[in-house]
Design an enzyme around this catalytic site. Structure first.
Site, PDB file in Angstrom:
ATOM      1  N   ALA A  66       1.008   3.420 -13.165  1.00  0.00           N
ATOM      2  CA  ALA A  66       0.648   4.544 -12.316  1.00  0.00           C
ATOM      3  C   ALA A  66       0.936   5.825 -13.095  1.00  0.00           C
ATOM      4  O   ALA A  66       1.817   5.860 -13.954  1.00  0.00           O
ATOM      5  CB  ALA A  66       1.464   4.507 -11.035  1.00  0.00           C
ATOM      6  N   GLY A 110       1.786  -0.458 -12.789  1.00  0.00           N
ATOM      7  CA  GLY A 110       0.531  -0.618 -12.053  1.00  0.00           C
ATOM      8  C   GLY A 110      -0.566  -1.252 -12.894  1.00  0.00           C
ATOM      9  O   GLY A 110      -1.493  -1.866 -12.353  1.00  0.00           O
ATOM     10  N   GLU A 113       0.044  -4.826 -12.594  1.00  0.00           N
ATOM     11  CA  GLU A 113      -0.283  -5.197 -11.210  1.00  0.00           C
ATOM     12  C   GLU A 113      -1.800  -5.240 -10.999  1.00  0.00           C
ATOM     13  O   GLU A 113      -2.312  -6.113 -10.302  1.00  0.00           O
ATOM     14  CB  GLU A 113       0.385  -4.195 -10.251  1.00  0.00           C
ATOM     15  CG  GLU A 113       1.902  -4.346 -10.264  1.00  0.00           C
ATOM     16  CD  GLU A 113       2.647  -3.177  -9.634  1.00  0.00           C
ATOM     17  OE1 GLU A 113       2.358  -2.016  -9.988  1.00  0.00           O
ATOM     18  OE2 GLU A 113       3.513  -3.420  -8.775  1.00  0.00           O
ATOM     19  N   GLU A 133       9.259  -0.206 -13.981  1.00  0.00           N
ATOM     20  CA  GLU A 133       9.555   0.827 -12.978  1.00  0.00           C
ATOM     21  C   GLU A 133      11.044   1.088 -12.822  1.00  0.00           C
ATOM     22  O   GLU A 133      11.462   2.182 -12.468  1.00  0.00           O
ATOM     23  CB  GLU A 133       8.956   0.413 -11.620  1.00  0.00           C
ATOM     24  CG  GLU A 133       7.436   0.483 -11.541  1.00  0.00           C
ATOM     25  CD  GLU A 133       6.738  -0.790 -12.003  1.00  0.00           C
ATOM     26  OE1 GLU A 133       7.387  -1.646 -12.664  1.00  0.00           O
ATOM     27  OE2 GLU A 133       5.539  -0.931 -11.709  1.00  0.00           O
TER      28      GLU A 133
END
Ligand code: CAA
Length: 259
Positions: A66, A110, A113, A133
């Protein structure tokens, strides 16, 4: 819709390739990119000429997670109200045709993911997967704590999420996170070969396969087996089942009509 954060192209008239395209940020995922990705996937899913989709990035990064600059100053209220960052990720889950992730370089946070949301991952030997993270004072927020243990088991998922370490392509294949590893210069040929093979089968059967395998992650064994059996029986109502089995019996190549 004009795209700024992705590019799209069609290969072999049947395979849609979506390339994440924020090179300066190593394809960090922001809402605009995810909106565009969702839009493109839905459009290709609805296009009867397309049989399979591929999501890829650059040689250096599939996606480095992200976009940290976009979220660094978010308050809880903003993150919660805006459903950051996954507000539009469900679109990807709703796609019914197969989606392959072609991963080279970093697939972190992300990015890992997103790759795990695809139906399977083919990686280059340079790929690195991770859920870092923890180093940012947060936890994975787009499925990492749920999909990673399902893919690689609790021990490796805990190790990766708690230490933030990266897994290289060899370890990722051994652990079951990726289905194949090839040298970088062969990555797109390998992925395209797999995608075109899928496109050659009955589209109804490929969609049913995807739906049924995904059911394994949503249900207990008895329910999953029943779901499988019902769809298996239902496929005997298709012309493609008659064609596929008749072709085998008569030693000829099947010509599926997606009917
Ligand atoms: N968000 C925003 N920008 C990013 C980014 C990210 N996730 N990852 C990299 N970038 C940017 C860098 O800031 C840098 O920009 P500038 O050139 O303007 O400085 C550029 O991309 C190149 O990055 P580096 O110079 O750091 O490249 P490197 O080769 O030295 O390192 C890297 C590569 C190891 C991937 C490193 O960039 C890195 O650690 N990135 C962050 C990875 C990360 O923590 N991802 C998880 C994000 S949180 C998340 O994803 C939450 C969730 O579950 C949804």
């Amino acid at each position: 819709m004009d795209y700024e954060c992705i590019t799209t192209r069609i290969e072999g008239d049947k395979v849609a390739i979506i390339t994440l395209n924020r090179p300066k940020q190593l394809n960090a995922l922001n809402n605009q990119l995810m909106d565009e990705l969702g839009h493109a996937l839905q459009a290709f899913d609805a296009d009867s000429a397309i049989g399979c989709m591929v999501i890829t990035g650059s040689e250096k990064a599939f996606a480095a997670g992200a976009d940290i600059t976009a979220m660094a100053t978010l308050t809880f209220a903003e993150a919660y109200r805006g459903d950051f960052i996954t507000r539009n990720w469900e679109t990807i889950r709703s796609v019914r045709k197969p989606v392959i992730a072609a991963v080279s370089g970093f697939a972190l946070g992300g990015g890992c993911e997103l790759a795990m949301m695809c139906d399977f991952i083919i990686a280059s030997d340079t790929a690195k997967f991770g859920q870092p993270e923890i180093k940012l004072g947060v936890i994975p927020g787009a499925g990492g704590t749920q999909r990673l243990p399902r893919a690689v088991g609790k021990a490796k998922a805990m190790d990766m999420a708690l230490t933030g370490r990266m897994m290289d392509a060899v370890e990722a294949e051994r652990a079951g996170l990726v289905s194949r590893v090839v040298p970088y210069d062969k990555l797109m040929d390998e992925v395209l070969g797999a995608a075109l093979m899928i496109c050659g089968f009955s589209q109804i059967a490929t969609m049913a396969t995807k739906e049924t395998v995904n059911r394994a992650f949503e249900s207990g064994l008895s329910d999953g087996l029943m779901f499988e059996r019902r769809l298996f029986h239902a496929l005997f109502a298709t012309a493609d089942q008659k064609e596929g089995m008749d072709a085998f019996v008569n030693k000829r190549r099947a010509e599926f009509r997606n009917a």
